[in-house]
Design a protein around this motif. Sequence first.
Motif, short mmCIF file in Angstrom:
data_model
loop_
_atom_site.label_atom_id
_atom_site.label_comp_id
_atom_site.label_asym_id
_atom_site.label_seq_id
_atom_site.Cartn_x
_atom_site.Cartn_y
_atom_site.Cartn_z
N PHE A 234 3.64 3.25 12.67
CA PHE A 234 4.57 2.29 13.29
C PHE A 234 3.84 1.37 14.25
N ARG A 235 2.89 1.92 14.99
CA ARG A 235 2.17 1.13 15.97
C ARG A 235 1.29 0.07 15.30
N ALA A 236 0.90 0.30 14.05
CA ALA A 236 0.06 -0.65 13.32
C ALA A 236 0.88 -1.55 12.40
N LYS A 237 2.19 -1.46 12.50
CA LYS A 237 3.06 -2.28 11.65
C LYS A 237 2.70 -3.75 11.82
N GLY A 238 2.56 -4.46 10.70
CA GLY A 238 2.15 -5.86 10.75
C GLY A 238 0.65 -6.04 10.55
N LEU A 239 -0.09 -4.92 10.43
CA LEU A 239 -1.53 -5.02 10.19
C LEU A 239 -1.81 -5.83 8.94
N ILE A 240 -1.01 -5.58 7.89
CA ILE A 240 -1.01 -6.47 6.72
C ILE A 240 0.43 -6.91 6.49
N SER A 241 0.61 -8.01 5.82
CA SER A 241 1.95 -8.50 5.55
C SER A 241 2.70 -7.48 4.70
N GLU A 242 3.93 -7.18 5.13
CA GLU A 242 4.74 -6.23 4.36
C GLU A 242 5.43 -6.90 3.18
N PHE A 243 5.10 -8.16 2.94
CA PHE A 243 5.51 -8.84 1.72
C PHE A 243 4.41 -8.76 0.65
N HIS A 244 3.27 -8.19 1.00
CA HIS A 244 2.21 -7.97 0.02
C HIS A 244 2.69 -6.91 -0.97
N PRO A 245 2.41 -7.09 -2.27
CA PRO A 245 2.93 -6.14 -3.27
C PRO A 245 2.47 -4.70 -3.06
N TYR A 246 1.35 -4.49 -2.36
CA TYR A 246 0.86 -3.13 -2.16
C TYR A 246 1.30 -2.52 -0.83
N SER A 247 2.06 -3.27 -0.03
CA SER A 247 2.49 -2.74 1.25
C SER A 247 3.68 -1.80 1.08
N LEU A 248 3.61 -0.65 1.76
CA LEU A 248 4.70 0.33 1.75
C LEU A 248 5.52 0.28 3.04
N GLY A 249 5.10 -0.52 4.02
CA GLY A 249 5.75 -0.50 5.32
C GLY A 249 5.21 0.62 6.17
N ALA A 250 5.97 0.99 7.19
CA ALA A 250 5.52 2.02 8.14
C ALA A 250 5.86 3.41 7.62
N LEU A 251 4.97 4.35 7.91
CA LEU A 251 5.16 5.75 7.55
C LEU A 251 5.62 6.52 8.78
N GLY A 252 6.53 7.47 8.59
CA GLY A 252 6.90 8.34 9.70
C GLY A 252 8.38 8.30 10.02
N LYS A 253 8.72 8.89 11.15
CA LYS A 253 10.12 8.98 11.57
C LYS A 253 10.73 7.61 11.81
N THR A 254 9.90 6.67 12.26
CA THR A 254 10.35 5.29 12.43
C THR A 254 9.67 4.46 11.34
N GLY A 255 10.11 4.65 10.12
CA GLY A 255 9.47 3.99 9.00
C GLY A 255 10.38 3.96 7.79
N SER A 256 9.81 3.60 6.65
CA SER A 256 10.62 3.43 5.44
C SER A 256 10.54 4.67 4.56
#
Length: 532
Positions: A234-256
């Motif tokens: 979650f703290r690194a969210k935005g490190l790569i664009s989450e519109f990139h086809p390989y992005s999964l978003g954030a992992l964890g309790k505050t994630g997808s």
Amino acid sequence: MTKTVSDFIIEQLAVWDVKYVFGLPGTSALGLVEAIRKSNQLQFIQVRHEETAALAASAYSKLTGEIGVCLSIAGPGATNLITGLFDAKMDKTPVIALTGQVKRTFIGPGTFQEIDQEALFNPVAVFNKTICTREQSKELTSLAIKYACTCQGVAHLAVPNDVQKEEWTEQPVSKENFIPLTRILPDKEVILEAQRLLNQAQAPVIIAGFGAKEAQKEVLALSEKMDAPVATTFRAKGLISEFHPYSLGALGKTGSPVARKIVQRADLLMVIGSSFSEQTSVPLDKDIVQIDLNPIHLSKTTPVKLPLWGDSKTTLRAILDGLPAKKNASFIESMAKEKQSWLEKIKQEADAREIPIRPQYLVKTLEEIIPEEAIITIDVGDNGFWMGRNFRSKGQTLLMSGYLGTMGFGLPAALAASLAYKDKKVFCLTGDGGFTQVMGDFLTLVRYNLPVVVVVFDNRELAMITVEQKSEGYPVFATELQPLDFVGFAHSAGGIGLQVNTPEELQPALKEAVHSNKPVIVDVLLEPRRIF
């Protein structure tokens, strides 16, 4: 004009490119404050509470990589710094705390506002000293800077009132060669083993933490070369664009949920710059290749398949050099299906017809309106849950209180961000609970003409605590919040206030806020329940 110990300390900080000191003036710190006033290199940012000063210094350092500095008087001013300094300590970012102290003759007997400040700061500081003589000022100030930078933590200097004013004509120490620049690279054999493990994996997934923030291009290059999806903490969210086809978003309790599903299907995890927080919940039953600059984090809770001690950027470049490209078609296809299903779900959740407004609709609208180059500060609370789960970052810089997770972080962080990057729009996304802890410093935004957009997720409840009480079988208690006229407060403070009660009002209000040249509070009345 006679130079003093205070002048020397401030000049030494200026050598290290310190631009701002966040704090409040007071009797035991007046010599230091006067030195800042006279400086043409540092600016004193007067806040309304010392906690804001420390949180802003921590946020400034996290955002820029430079030293953050806060200042307070002795006694109550010093105690008020502690929460913000623990944020810096736990997120490992260099901050220097300057505190006044009573005159040396009064240290010990227990005079007015005299406390044992070294005992107070010991748990939070990697370096904690009192400058008792002018001759000590050169070495102790230099050591404070060195400890803060090399240990990535808090250094505290207390300066007695009488010492601050003593004449001292010593010149500051040059920054050049004071702290050597180093890049740590694992041995060649370890790099080759990492390449072998990546090459044989059929379902590799990259998990990028905040420690990978300087290696964005390398993370993306590895993802595309290895056909490997990327989840972030979650703290690194935005490190790569989450519109990139390989992005999964954030992992964890505050994630997808999609990030959790795909990570569970992986046969190899490449974990970069993550401390394996329980909030991220990296599965430990997988083969893991781990890169970290902090050797304490390597195999932190259980041995990993291959630990690599090195900085993310240099180590990833070495791994990429000579690594053959590969395709994992079936794994990527299954990931794409899960992702599409998830995107359809969050689209349905963002129902534009519901009143009160659903948090998902607010997040979707923010996603559409916040510029790609913006800085977003996220407070702790239910607003953070929805941003982690539903918001898709285009690569905006996100800033939050990580390990400490303190409410009230959002506004001080936005203050720091707006000073650090005057050419970027800054958004503070906060709940009504977190915002009211520090809302006095909205006046600081007005004072320094910082056009921050504060979006209040106004559910009139400590909604995250309500969820936690229910999940643990407790009755809901003490989570309801008294409503407040945030719009009226914004106007009375000299800013702009915009009220949003219906979905139709939301987009026009946010667009008006984006184009404002004044600080703005957008108060959005929300549904407090988590309706999925």
